[in-house]
Design a protein around this motif. Structure first.
Motif, PDB file in Angstrom:
ATOM      1  N   MET A 164       0.815  -1.211   0.000  1.00  0.00           N
ATOM      2  CA  MET A 164       0.000   0.000   0.000  1.00  0.00           C
ATOM      3  C   MET A 164       0.851   1.264   0.000  1.00  0.00           C
ATOM      4  SD  MET A 164      -3.277  -0.374  -0.278  1.00  0.00           S
ATOM      5  CE  MET A 164      -4.029   1.056   0.491  1.00  0.00           C
ATOM      6  N   ALA A 165       1.966   1.258   0.736  1.00  0.00           N
ATOM      7  CA  ALA A 165       2.801   2.459   0.775  1.00  0.00           C
ATOM      8  C   ALA A 165       3.344   2.784  -0.604  1.00  0.00           C
ATOM      9  CB  ALA A 165       3.941   2.273   1.774  1.00  0.00           C
ATOM     10  N   ALA A 166       3.809   1.770  -1.309  1.00  0.00           N
ATOM     11  CA  ALA A 166       4.345   2.002  -2.651  1.00  0.00           C
ATOM     12  C   ALA A 166       3.243   2.417  -3.624  1.00  0.00           C
ATOM     13  CB  ALA A 166       5.046   0.742  -3.152  1.00  0.00           C
ATOM     14  N   ALA A 167       2.041   1.854  -3.442  1.00  0.00           N
ATOM     15  CA  ALA A 167       0.959   2.144  -4.374  1.00  0.00           C
ATOM     16  C   ALA A 167       0.354   3.527  -4.155  1.00  0.00           C
ATOM     17  CB  ALA A 167      -0.133   1.079  -4.244  1.00  0.00           C
ATOM     18  N   VAL A 168       0.125   3.891  -2.896  1.00  0.00           N
ATOM     19  CA  VAL A 168      -0.555   5.152  -2.603  1.00  0.00           C
ATOM     20  C   VAL A 168       0.425   6.310  -2.499  1.00  0.00           C
ATOM     21  CG1 VAL A 168      -2.059   6.346  -0.946  1.00  0.00           C
ATOM     22  CG2 VAL A 168      -2.427   3.920  -1.454  1.00  0.00           C
ATOM     23  N   LEU A 169       1.620   6.046  -1.985  1.00  0.00           N
ATOM     24  CA  LEU A 169       2.603   7.108  -1.731  1.00  0.00           C
ATOM     25  C   LEU A 169       3.898   6.836  -2.484  1.00  0.00           C
ATOM     26  CD1 LEU A 169       2.121   7.310   2.155  1.00  0.00           C
ATOM     27  CD2 LEU A 169       1.036   8.775   0.429  1.00  0.00           C
ATOM     28  N   PRO A 170       3.875   6.853  -3.815  1.00  0.00           N
ATOM     29  CA  PRO A 170       5.091   6.597  -4.583  1.00  0.00           C
ATOM     30  C   PRO A 170       6.085   7.752  -4.409  1.00  0.00           C
ATOM     31  CG  PRO A 170       3.391   7.392  -6.038  1.00  0.00           C
ATOM     32  CD  PRO A 170       2.745   7.203  -4.692  1.00  0.00           C
ATOM     33  N   PRO A 171       7.330   7.566  -4.820  1.00  0.00           N
ATOM     34  CA  PRO A 171       8.296   8.672  -4.737  1.00  0.00           C
ATOM     35  C   PRO A 171       7.769   9.903  -5.451  1.00  0.00           C
ATOM     36  CG  PRO A 171       9.412   6.622  -5.270  1.00  0.00           C
ATOM     37  CD  PRO A 171       7.944   6.332  -5.340  1.00  0.00           C
ATOM     38  N   PRO A 172       7.893  11.081  -4.840  1.00  0.00           N
ATOM     39  CA  PRO A 172       7.331  12.296  -5.447  1.00  0.00           C
ATOM     40  C   PRO A 172       8.040  12.687  -6.724  1.00  0.00           C
ATOM     41  CG  PRO A 172       8.626  12.835  -3.488  1.00  0.00           C
ATOM     42  CD  PRO A 172       8.518  11.339  -3.521  1.00  0.00           C
ATOM     43  N   ALA A 173       7.236  13.198  -7.656  1.00  0.00           N
ATOM     44  CA  ALA A 173       7.779  13.718  -8.916  1.00  0.00           C
ATOM     45  C   ALA A 173       7.785  15.241  -8.859  1.00  0.00           C
ATOM     46  CB  ALA A 173       6.933  13.244 -10.094  1.00  0.00           C
ATOM     47  N   PRO A 226       6.885  18.938  -9.831  1.00  0.00           N
ATOM     48  CA  PRO A 226       5.684  19.511 -10.446  1.00  0.00           C
ATOM     49  C   PRO A 226       5.923  19.866 -11.910  1.00  0.00           C
ATOM     50  CG  PRO A 226       6.097  20.503  -8.293  1.00  0.00           C
ATOM     51  CD  PRO A 226       7.306  19.683  -8.630  1.00  0.00           C
ATOM     52  N   GLY A 227       5.002  19.445 -12.766  1.00  0.00           N
ATOM     53  CA  GLY A 227       5.109  19.727 -14.196  1.00  0.00           C
ATOM     54  C   GLY A 227       4.463  21.039 -14.581  1.00  0.00           C
ATOM     55  N   LYS A 228       4.363  21.273 -15.873  1.00  0.00           N
ATOM     56  CA  LYS A 228       3.910  22.555 -16.407  1.00  0.00           C
ATOM     57  C   LYS A 228       2.510  22.922 -15.916  1.00  0.00           C
ATOM     58  CE  LYS A 228       3.166  24.958 -20.830  1.00  0.00           C
ATOM     59  NZ  LYS A 228       3.224  24.816 -22.315  1.00  0.00           N
ATOM     60  N   ALA A 229       1.602  21.955 -15.835  1.00  0.00           N
ATOM     61  CA  ALA A 229       0.233  22.247 -15.431  1.00  0.00           C
ATOM     62  C   ALA A 229       0.099  22.434 -13.924  1.00  0.00           C
ATOM     63  CB  ALA A 229      -0.704  21.129 -15.890  1.00  0.00           C
ATOM     64  N   VAL A 230       1.115  22.020 -13.165  1.00  0.00           N
ATOM     65  CA  VAL A 230       1.065  22.084 -11.703  1.00  0.00           C
ATOM     66  C   VAL A 230       1.804  23.310 -11.174  1.00  0.00           C
ATOM     67  CG1 VAL A 230       1.631  20.830  -9.570  1.00  0.00           C
ATOM     68  CG2 VAL A 230       0.884  19.569 -11.601  1.00  0.00           C
ATOM     69  N   LEU A 231       2.833  23.739 -11.869  1.00  0.00           N
ATOM     70  CA  LEU A 231       3.686  24.834 -11.389  1.00  0.00           C
ATOM     71  C   LEU A 231       2.934  26.126 -11.061  1.00  0.00           C
ATOM     72  CD1 LEU A 231       6.910  24.413 -13.561  1.00  0.00           C
ATOM     73  CD2 LEU A 231       6.735  24.251 -11.060  1.00  0.00           C
ATOM     74  N   PRO A 232       1.863  26.494 -11.800  1.00  0.00           N
ATOM     75  CA  PRO A 232       1.162  27.733 -11.440  1.00  0.00           C
ATOM     76  C   PRO A 232       0.578  27.730 -10.026  1.00  0.00           C
ATOM     77  CG  PRO A 232       0.567  27.061 -13.658  1.00  0.00           C
ATOM     78  CD  PRO A 232       1.337  25.925 -13.064  1.00  0.00           C
ATOM     79  N   PHE A 233       0.464  26.556  -9.424  1.00  0.00           N
ATOM     80  CA  PHE A 233      -0.140  26.458  -8.098  1.00  0.00           C
ATOM     81  C   PHE A 233       0.892  26.257  -6.990  1.00  0.00           C
ATOM     82  CE2 PHE A 233      -3.018  24.577 -11.305  1.00  0.00           C
ATOM     83  CZ  PHE A 233      -3.950  25.617 -11.324  1.00  0.00           C
ATOM     84  N   ILE A 279      -1.331  12.538 -11.406  1.00  0.00           N
ATOM     85  CA  ILE A 279      -0.965  13.288 -10.202  1.00  0.00           C
ATOM     86  C   ILE A 279       0.381  12.819  -9.678  1.00  0.00           C
ATOM     87  CG2 ILE A 279      -1.572  13.691  -7.785  1.00  0.00           C
ATOM     88  CD1 ILE A 279      -4.538  13.620  -8.675  1.00  0.00           C
ATOM     89  N   ASP A 280       0.565  11.507  -9.624  1.00  0.00           N
ATOM     90  CA  ASP A 280       1.840  10.962  -9.130  1.00  0.00           C
ATOM     91  C   ASP A 280       3.012  11.367 -10.016  1.00  0.00           C
ATOM     92  OD1 ASP A 280       0.489   9.753  -7.045  1.00  0.00           O
ATOM     93  OD2 ASP A 280       0.497   7.745  -7.922  1.00  0.00           O
ATOM     94  N   ALA A 281       2.739  11.551 -11.306  1.00  0.00           N
ATOM     95  CA  ALA A 281       3.803  11.940 -12.242  1.00  0.00           C
ATOM     96  C   ALA A 281       4.067  13.441 -12.237  1.00  0.00           C
ATOM     97  CB  ALA A 281       3.442  11.482 -13.647  1.00  0.00           C
ATOM     98  N   GLY A 282       3.248  14.214 -11.507  1.00  0.00           N
ATOM     99  CA  GLY A 282       3.435  15.658 -11.459  1.00  0.00           C
ATOM    100  C   GLY A 282       2.817  16.407 -12.619  1.00  0.00           C
ATOM    101  N   THR A 283       1.957  15.739 -13.391  1.00  0.00           N
ATOM    102  CA  THR A 283       1.352  16.405 -14.547  1.00  0.00           C
ATOM    103  C   THR A 283      -0.029  16.971 -14.251  1.00  0.00           C
ATOM    104  OG1 THR A 283       0.496  14.297 -15.378  1.00  0.00           O
ATOM    105  CG2 THR A 283       2.649  14.983 -16.166  1.00  0.00           C
ATOM    106  N   LEU A 284      -0.632  16.602 -13.122  1.00  0.00           N
ATOM    107  CA  LEU A 284      -1.887  17.186 -12.677  1.00  0.00           C
ATOM    108  C   LEU A 284      -1.782  17.475 -11.187  1.00  0.00           C
ATOM    109  CD1 LEU A 284      -4.730  15.047 -14.351  1.00  0.00           C
ATOM    110  CD2 LEU A 284      -4.024  17.370 -14.948  1.00  0.00           C
ATOM    111  N   PRO A 285      -2.423  18.566 -10.702  1.00  0.00           N
ATOM    112  CA  PRO A 285      -2.431  18.815  -9.263  1.00  0.00           C
ATOM    113  C   PRO A 285      -3.479  17.955  -8.566  1.00  0.00           C
ATOM    114  CG  PRO A 285      -3.631  20.551 -10.392  1.00  0.00           C
ATOM    115  CD  PRO A 285      -3.088  19.634 -11.466  1.00  0.00           C
ATOM    116  N   GLY A 286      -3.169  17.514  -7.362  1.00  0.00           N
ATOM    117  CA  GLY A 286      -4.135  16.730  -6.607  1.00  0.00           C
ATOM    118  C   GLY A 286      -3.480  15.953  -5.495  1.00  0.00           C
ATOM    119  N   PRO A 287      -4.277  15.287  -4.670  1.00  0.00           N
ATOM    120  CA  PRO A 287      -3.752  14.529  -3.533  1.00  0.00           C
ATOM    121  C   PRO A 287      -3.227  13.161  -3.947  1.00  0.00           C
ATOM    122  CG  PRO A 287      -6.074  15.183  -3.235  1.00  0.00           C
ATOM    123  CD  PRO A 287      -5.738  15.316  -4.685  1.00  0.00           C
ATOM    124  N   HIS A 288      -2.565  12.494  -2.999  1.00  0.00           N
ATOM    125  CA  HIS A 288      -2.312  11.068  -3.128  1.00  0.00           C
ATOM    126  C   HIS A 288      -3.666  10.353  -3.146  1.00  0.00           C
ATOM    127  CE1 HIS A 288       1.896  11.816  -2.248  1.00  0.00           C
ATOM    128  NE2 HIS A 288       1.584  12.368  -1.092  1.00  0.00           N
TER     129      HIS A 288
END
Length: 495
Positions: free
Chosen positions: A22-31, A33-40, A168-177
């Protein structure tokens, strides 16, 4: 004579499937923030010192004033006295007059909106009920409101939720785990055309295995499932190391506990064990209302049920916001939440709100009794040693928005009689404990993930301050709640 293998063993095959980490699935290593996430992004990190801040650690312990919390590489690396400025290369944030709490863990947080075609002021609508996905607005609303981890607790478009999590995990969209729950495990008779009706226990096992193979990390049974289907689904999920919760009706709480369910949704509102005319494997006409009316917290039936749930280690999810219309003190949503809705969603909300406020005195009194019993049952469950977790159930009821509902849930727990520190623990560490992730998230401690919420004021004494969010940290990156909310204003209910 040859022994017959249980159905689930036959369907699962001789070799047991691999358990999910579960830890690996829900909380993967952080990426990054990509272009769509950086404004936030408000505080990029990676090295941050939040100085002179009040720490409310999520364990229920008293708040600690004037602390410095050091974040490096997405982790909390130290908690020092407030006058410790930290290393020179750390970005400093003045936390004077502010509090730091763990990121909220929403345990009933959908990513969709229920649409009722041609809803009228009289409450009528045309079939079928539809469920458009809020893949744009919901994850932003959650993150802006301090929710850093959530469980979808029933997916209508599971591929959408799984792909959203991947983005979200890849840093291409903003959002929670995200802990992505598979599609609803529902029997026949559902009003939702987008749900698959199970065709028996074998189908339940096949459905669990199919979606576990595709990345679902939890499952949810729904109102019309049979006991045989529920048992088969529970066993199949457990074989994968996954948990199963339920919004039940056809199966009562004692029956579900005996079958091995892990969690029950909506507090005690949908237990049907005392409903008149309740038939086995059939949802009662009252859908739990008569049981909640009869089951006062000090009744023998309540004490027996709570003792059973605690003995069987069944968690209960409190979803008070979705039922708050039953509260005698329920008030209209504040304008800042109404502004986030589409005009159509706002109109639907006021239709529902008006019908509730103009109900007969007898109907209001009956609902108020149920509300009081629910609050008392949740307190009694916790007092008996039960694990209470929290989520608002943001669907199409109107009065519950993603994220804002998670904050409101914690406020309502305080109204129910929990202290602010207890309520914060229910909304943070208890959820992490249920998910098996308490070693990583849910409380503020050295070595844990830097999933944190910086708020103005002191929610340990005034729980309403939980709404005054300044910055939301996820994996040590600080996000701007104002920018996230501005990006979805007028969109919730559309996409």
């Amino acid at each position: 004579m040859r022994r017959l293998m249980p159905l689930t063993a036959l369907l699962l095959g001789a070799a047991a499937p691999a358990k999910v980490n579960m830890a690996a699935a829900v909380l993967p290593p952080p990426a990054a923030p990509g272009k769509a996430v950086l404004p936030f992004v408000k505080v990029p990190g990676p090295k941050i010192a939040i100085m002179h801040v009040r720490v409310i650690d999520g364990t229920g312990a008293p708040a600690e004033d004037d602390r410095t919390v050091l974040i490096d590489g997405g982790k909390i690396v130290a908690i020092h006295p407030g006058n410790d400025t930290g290393p020179a290369d750390f970005q400093r944030i003045d936390g004077t007059g502010k509090s730091l709490i763990p990121g909220l863990i929403g345990m009933h947080d959908h990513q969709y909106y229920i649409a009722r075609p041609n809803l009228t002021a009289e409450g009528g609508s045309e079939p079928p009920l539809m469920i458009p996905q809020m893949a744009f607005s919901s994850p932003r609303l959650y993150l802006a409101s301090g929710v850093t981890t959530l469980r979808t607790t029933g997916s209508v478009e599971p591929y959408t939720d799984l792909n959203m999590k991947t983005a979200i995990d890849a840093g291409t969209l903003p959002g929670p785990h995200m802990d992505v729950t598979g599609p609803y495990l529902e029997g026949s008779g559902s009003p939702f055309l987008q749900m698959h009706p199970l065709k028996g226990a074998a189908d339940a096992v096949a459905t669990v295995n199919y979606w576990a193979d595709r990345g679902a990390t939890s499952f949810k049974a729904y109102m019309n499932i049979t006991r045989a289907e529920l048992k088969a689904a529970i066993d199949a999920a457990h074989a994968r190391g996954l948990k199963l919760t339920g919004h039940l009706c056809s199966v009562t709480y004692p029956e579900a506990a005996a079958l091995g369910i892990d969690n029950l949704e909506h507090g005690f509102w949908v237990n049907t064990q005392l409903d008149p005319g309740k038939a086995p494997d059939t949802c009662s006409k009252g859908t739990g209302g008569p049981t909640l009316t009869a089951m006062t917290p000090d009744s023998a039936a309540a004490k027996a049920l709570i003792a059973l749930l605690v003995a069987k280690h069944v968690a209960v999810t409190s979803t008070l916001p979705v039922f708050e219309g039953a509260s005698p003190t329920y008030a209209t949503l504040p304008q800042r939440q109404l502004d986030l809705m589409t005009p159509e969603a706002r109109a639907d909300y006021f239709y529902v709100r008006t019908r509730g406020s103009t109900a007969s005195p007898e109907a209001k009194a009956a609902r108020a009794k149920q509300w009081a019993n629910e609050l008392g049952l949740e307190r009694a469950f916790v007092a008996a040693g039960g694990l209470l977790i929290a989520g608002p159930d943001p669907t199409g009821g109107g009065q519950v928005l993603p994220g804002f509902g998670d904050q409101r849930e914690i406020e309502l727990l305080v109204q129910a009689g929990f202290s602010p520190l207890e309520a914060i623990r229910i909304g943070t560490l208890n959820g992490a404990t249920y998910l098996g992730l308490a070693g990583r998230i849910g409380s503020i401690a050295e070595g844990k993930d830097a999933d944190l919420v910086l708020v103005d004021g002191d929610p340990s004494t005034n729980i309403a301050d939980i709404e005054r969010i300044v910055t939301v940290f996820k994996d040590g990156v600080g996000y701007d709640p104002a920018a996230l909310l501005a990006s979805v204003r007028g969109r919730y209910g559309q996409y």
